[in-house]
Scaffold this motif. Sequence first.
Motif, PDB file in Angstrom:
ATOM      1  N   SER A 181       0.829  -1.207   0.000  1.00 18.29           N
ATOM      2  CA  SER A 181       0.000   0.000   0.000  1.00 18.29           C
ATOM      3  C   SER A 181       0.862   1.254   0.000  1.00 18.29           C
ATOM      4  O   SER A 181       0.600   2.209  -0.750  1.00 18.29           O
ATOM      5  CB  SER A 181      -0.924   0.009   1.228  1.00 18.29           C
ATOM      6  OG  SER A 181      -1.895  -1.012   1.158  1.00 18.29           O
ATOM      7  N   GLU A 185       1.088   4.216  -2.894  1.00 21.46           N
ATOM      8  CA  GLU A 185       0.852   5.627  -2.615  1.00 21.46           C
ATOM      9  C   GLU A 185       2.063   6.483  -2.989  1.00 21.46           C
ATOM     10  O   GLU A 185       1.920   7.593  -3.512  1.00 21.46           O
ATOM     11  CB  GLU A 185       0.521   5.813  -1.137  1.00 21.46           C
ATOM     12  CG  GLU A 185      -0.846   5.253  -0.756  1.00 21.46           C
ATOM     13  CD  GLU A 185      -1.184   5.491   0.702  1.00 21.46           C
ATOM     14  OE1 GLU A 185      -0.256   5.780   1.495  1.00 21.46           O
ATOM     15  OE2 GLU A 185      -2.382   5.380   1.051  1.00 21.46           O
ATOM     16  N   ARG A 217      -4.548   0.295   0.777  1.00 23.46           N
ATOM     17  CA  ARG A 217      -4.838   0.583  -0.620  1.00 23.46           C
ATOM     18  C   ARG A 217      -5.134  -0.673  -1.427  1.00 23.46           C
ATOM     19  O   ARG A 217      -5.386  -0.587  -2.626  1.00 23.46           O
ATOM     20  CB  ARG A 217      -3.651   1.329  -1.247  1.00 23.46           C
ATOM     21  CG  ARG A 217      -3.475   2.763  -0.754  1.00 23.46           C
ATOM     22  CD  ARG A 217      -4.679   3.645  -1.138  1.00 23.46           C
ATOM     23  NE  ARG A 217      -4.999   3.512  -2.541  1.00 23.46           N
ATOM     24  CZ  ARG A 217      -4.333   4.133  -3.532  1.00 23.46           C
ATOM     25  NH1 ARG A 217      -3.315   4.918  -3.257  1.00 23.46           N
ATOM     26  NH2 ARG A 217      -4.706   3.971  -4.793  1.00 23.46           N
TER      27      ARG A 217
END
Length: 366
Positions: A181, A185, A217
């Motif tokens: 994640s 990002e 995410r």
Amino acid sequence: MIYSSTPRIEIDLSKVAHNAEKIVRLYGSKGIHIMGVTKGVAGSAEVADILVKSGITTLADTKLKNLTTLKKAGVKAELVLLRTPSLGDAEETVEIADISMNTELTVIEALSQQALQQGTIHRIILMMEMGDLREGIMPEDLEKFIEKVLLLKGVKITGLGANFACFGGVKPSSRKMEELSAAAEKVEAMFSLQLTYITGGNSGNYHWFKETKNTGRINNLRIGESIYLGCETLDREEIPGLYTDAFTLVAEVIESKVKPSLPFGETAQNAAGEYPSFADQGMMKRAILAVGSQDVVVSGLNPRADIEILGSSSDHLIINAKDTDLPVGKEVAFHVNYSALLSLMASAYVSKKYYFSNFIQLPQPG
């Protein structure tokens, strides 16, 4: 008497549909969409159609031949090549697959050239190495890799993913999901990307998903085995509410005799190049079934009757019938694991029987 074609694998599409719908709802409850993986069923259009009708809009396979079958069958789904293309397959990859997974710049350059020639944009998911040591760009190389990809025309980065619980058996832990994640990002912010797919793994992600309160995410998983066999893939534990018997191998008895349990005569290697050893169990009821290692990964079979698999050659499965009556012509059913399923569905020598159950009753817990 009319005998059915054997060996055959029987596919209960009702149970596949049930499992697929449950999986879609389960993971969707935390915002995770499913890529239905069709490699386990050799790109079966019949199964793919069920997956789409169960709410799966993206199908993935490692074989371009299977994706071609799905496309020609008119299956209404986005098609993903689940393995980095070979250089020789770049043209067909762009023609057939909407998306491919990639780890090599040389291959992406070839996809770029083909996309420009075909007047299209080919989307790619970059796979990052996170410890399982199958495919993946090393994390420290990811940013420079993306910089180079962004210079190419005809290709678009649409996702970032990682693989777990395949080659190295590395678990998709909470820490690994947090790292993926964070990487997503970071590259989104650094390169002004909008990643559609943050694909965190496969059927091995079940326990992580159940235990985590924050999926980060991660918005996509690539699921095959959980749908087909009703289990997760770290320990092959059954997932509550799913069927584990949607696929059944049926093979026919072609010999049934009482024979010694020990071979007699001088011994050497067998057909598989092994030096076999046997326990002396005296005389036993032995049966031969018309299926073998050319058709199926025999270690992945589990008889539904009280019999024992003694071994196999390329076309024969040798059975200790114990107290089970196995006359010539009798059909014997087996549960299959994922390796057995892969081999059976890919075998041209095993017929496929698709059907819908008239009545389905889920097994009771415990």
